[in-house]
Design a protein around this motif. Structure first.
Motif, short mmCIF file in Angstrom:
data_model
loop_
_atom_site.label_atom_id
_atom_site.label_comp_id
_atom_site.label_asym_id
_atom_site.label_seq_id
_atom_site.Cartn_x
_atom_site.Cartn_y
_atom_site.Cartn_z
N GLU A 191 8.18 -5.37 -13.49
CA GLU A 191 7.47 -4.94 -14.07
C GLU A 191 7.53 -4.42 -15.53
O GLU A 191 7.91 -3.51 -15.48
CB GLU A 191 5.68 -4.41 -13.30
CG GLU A 191 5.66 -4.68 -11.92
CD GLU A 191 4.24 -5.07 -11.80
OE1 GLU A 191 3.76 -4.08 -12.20
OE2 GLU A 191 4.13 -5.52 -9.87
N LEU A 192 6.58 -5.26 -16.62
CA LEU A 192 6.64 -4.24 -17.70
C LEU A 192 5.69 -3.04 -17.30
O LEU A 192 4.42 -3.01 -16.50
CB LEU A 192 6.03 -5.37 -18.79
CG LEU A 192 5.93 -4.58 -20.06
CD1 LEU A 192 7.34 -4.42 -19.95
CD2 LEU A 192 4.99 -5.27 -20.98
N VAL A 193 6.64 -1.94 -17.40
CA VAL A 193 5.47 -1.38 -17.61
C VAL A 193 4.49 -0.21 -18.81
O VAL A 193 5.55 -0.05 -20.00
CB VAL A 193 6.00 0.17 -16.70
CG1 VAL A 193 5.53 2.07 -17.12
CG2 VAL A 193 7.10 -0.14 -15.36
N ALA A 194 3.48 -0.22 -19.45
CA ALA A 194 2.84 0.81 -20.07
C ALA A 194 2.95 2.13 -20.09
O ALA A 194 2.64 2.49 -18.94
CB ALA A 194 2.23 -0.06 -20.82
N VAL A 195 3.00 3.07 -21.20
CA VAL A 195 2.61 4.34 -20.81
C VAL A 195 1.82 4.97 -22.25
O VAL A 195 2.16 4.57 -23.34
CB VAL A 195 4.63 5.29 -21.28
CG1 VAL A 195 3.70 6.90 -21.39
CG2 VAL A 195 4.96 4.89 -19.23
N HIS A 199 -3.28 2.90 -28.40
CA HIS A 199 -2.87 3.81 -27.31
C HIS A 199 -1.55 4.27 -26.51
O HIS A 199 -1.79 5.21 -25.76
CB HIS A 199 -4.55 4.72 -26.59
CG HIS A 199 -6.06 4.37 -27.18
ND1 HIS A 199 -6.09 5.38 -27.34
CD2 HIS A 199 -6.75 3.62 -28.38
CE1 HIS A 199 -7.08 5.54 -27.60
NE2 HIS A 199 -7.76 4.42 -28.45
N VAL A 200 -0.98 3.36 -26.79
CA VAL A 200 0.36 3.07 -25.61
C VAL A 200 1.31 3.38 -26.09
O VAL A 200 1.92 3.19 -27.61
CB VAL A 200 0.81 1.78 -25.95
CG1 VAL A 200 1.55 1.35 -24.95
CG2 VAL A 200 -0.96 1.21 -25.06
N ALA A 201 1.93 4.89 -26.01
CA ALA A 201 3.49 5.32 -26.24
C ALA A 201 4.56 4.60 -26.47
O ALA A 201 5.24 4.06 -27.92
CB ALA A 201 3.52 6.70 -26.02
N GLY A 202 4.67 3.35 -25.38
CA GLY A 202 5.40 3.15 -26.17
C GLY A 202 5.29 1.71 -24.02
O GLY A 202 4.99 1.83 -23.55
N LEU A 203 6.44 1.16 -24.31
CA LEU A 203 7.19 -0.02 -22.96
C LEU A 203 8.48 0.37 -22.50
O LEU A 203 9.59 0.96 -22.90
CB LEU A 203 6.67 -1.19 -23.09
CG LEU A 203 5.55 -2.16 -24.44
CD1 LEU A 203 5.94 -3.29 -24.61
CD2 LEU A 203 4.10 -1.93 -24.07
N VAL A 237 -5.18 -1.97 -20.55
CA VAL A 237 -6.51 -0.58 -21.18
C VAL A 237 -7.86 -0.26 -21.22
O VAL A 237 -8.39 0.33 -21.30
CB VAL A 237 -5.75 -0.28 -22.28
CG1 VAL A 237 -6.58 1.27 -23.22
CG2 VAL A 237 -4.12 -0.05 -22.52
N ALA A 238 -8.67 -1.22 -21.78
CA ALA A 238 -10.20 -0.95 -22.11
C ALA A 238 -10.71 -1.53 -20.93
O ALA A 238 -11.91 -0.49 -20.56
CB ALA A 238 -10.45 -2.57 -22.84
#
Length: 288
Positions: free
Chosen positions: A129-133, A149-153, A232-233
């Motif tokens: 899985e791709l993870v978003a923080v 709103h995403v710091a990074g992946l 995110v939304a």
């Protein structure tokens, strides 16, 4: 920018390190402005990004892969999205969801990108899985602002005990996917601008996993039913997202339970998880 958790300390990875890992200890380089705790950076993400623009890597030192740990080791919340790839929904025998299928994982299942993972009693499956923080939290975030709103992946495995997962109706997704070590994340957190500078689209990355060298999963994050800004939304319409929250965004097809006959992880198997632009994780499965 690439940040990592090296033996419990926040580090910046040197972009000019070549094939090896060289890192700058953030607490030391910032003169204590930012603490060593990797989780503490996310509530100060905008300030941290501004500071990084003036950083020199002259004091960077080599670090071994074995020191790397989860990039967000104590997230306030861990969300996971099920059935978020069309081909995975098909192999699982489900209709495409009209809304994101969301469950939670438990922080005690987090581990780093290297090392051993102990098998649980049931049938243990892989899910790249791709993870978003999350860097900037909030409520009612517009889809158009989701990436902001995403710091990074990062890269993750949503390792799953299929027996526990489906023991009780309708399912025990959170428990079945939260045995110790069942949520490896790493090897680093990569910002969106870093990916774009490498000629990659953060919304369309190739990812996959191998078991004992055999390719089991290979897909593109551009095939998500609900892309990250939508996730995110949708999440923030109900809950308050917080800096450092971790979001597992779903897996493409190729999981073991969908094979004929089903195939599951065994002791001494090597699980390699990869994503273009983010890196690779390597784990060995061991018996309980």
């Amino acid at each position: 920018m690439r940040i990592a958790n090296a033996a419990g300390r926040l580090v910046l990875l040197d972009p000019e390190a070549g094939s090896g890992l060289r890192a700058l200890d953030v607490e030391e380089a910032s003169g204590g402005r930012f603490p060593a705790d990797p989780q503490a950076v996310y509530p100060r993400w905008a300030e941290f990004r501004d500071w990084v623009t003036s950083v020199s890597f002259s004091a960077a030192v080599p670090i071994p892969d074995e020191e790397l740990d989860a990039v967000a080791p104590r997230p306030p919340q861990i969300f996971a999205v099920g059935l978020n790839y069309r081909d995975h929904a098909d192999e699982a025998g489900f209709a495409l969801p009209a809304e994101p299928v969301v469950f939670t994982k438990y922080a005690s299942s987090l581990t780093g990108p290297r090392g051993d993972i102990t098998l649980s009693p049931g049938n243990v499956d892989w899910e790249v899985e791709l993870v978003a923080v999350i860097g900037t939290g909030g409520r009612d975030i517009a889809e158009a602002d989701g990436w902001d709103h995403v710091a990074g992946l990062s890269l993750g495995q949503d390792i799953s005990d299929r027996v526990t997962q489906f023991t009780a109706p309708p399912a025990q997704f959170g428990l079945g996917k939260s045995y110790p070590g069942f949520s490896p994340v790493g090897p680093s957190l990569v910002t969106l601008d870093e990916l774009r500078a490498a000629g990659l689209d953060p919304a369309d990355l190739e990812l996959g996993c191998l078991v004992n060298g055999e390719s089991m999963q290979k897909g593109r994050t551009g095939d998500m039913i609900f892309p990250i800004p939508v996730i995110v939304a949708k999440l923030s319409a109900i809950v308050t997202l917080m800096p450092g929250d971790v979001i597992f965004t779903g897996t493409p097809s190729g999981v073991g339970v969908g094979m004929t006959p089903p195939r599951f992880l065994q002791a001494d198997d090597e699980l390699v998880t990869w994503c273009t632009g983010i890196g690779e994780m390597r784990h060995r499965l061991v018996g309980s």
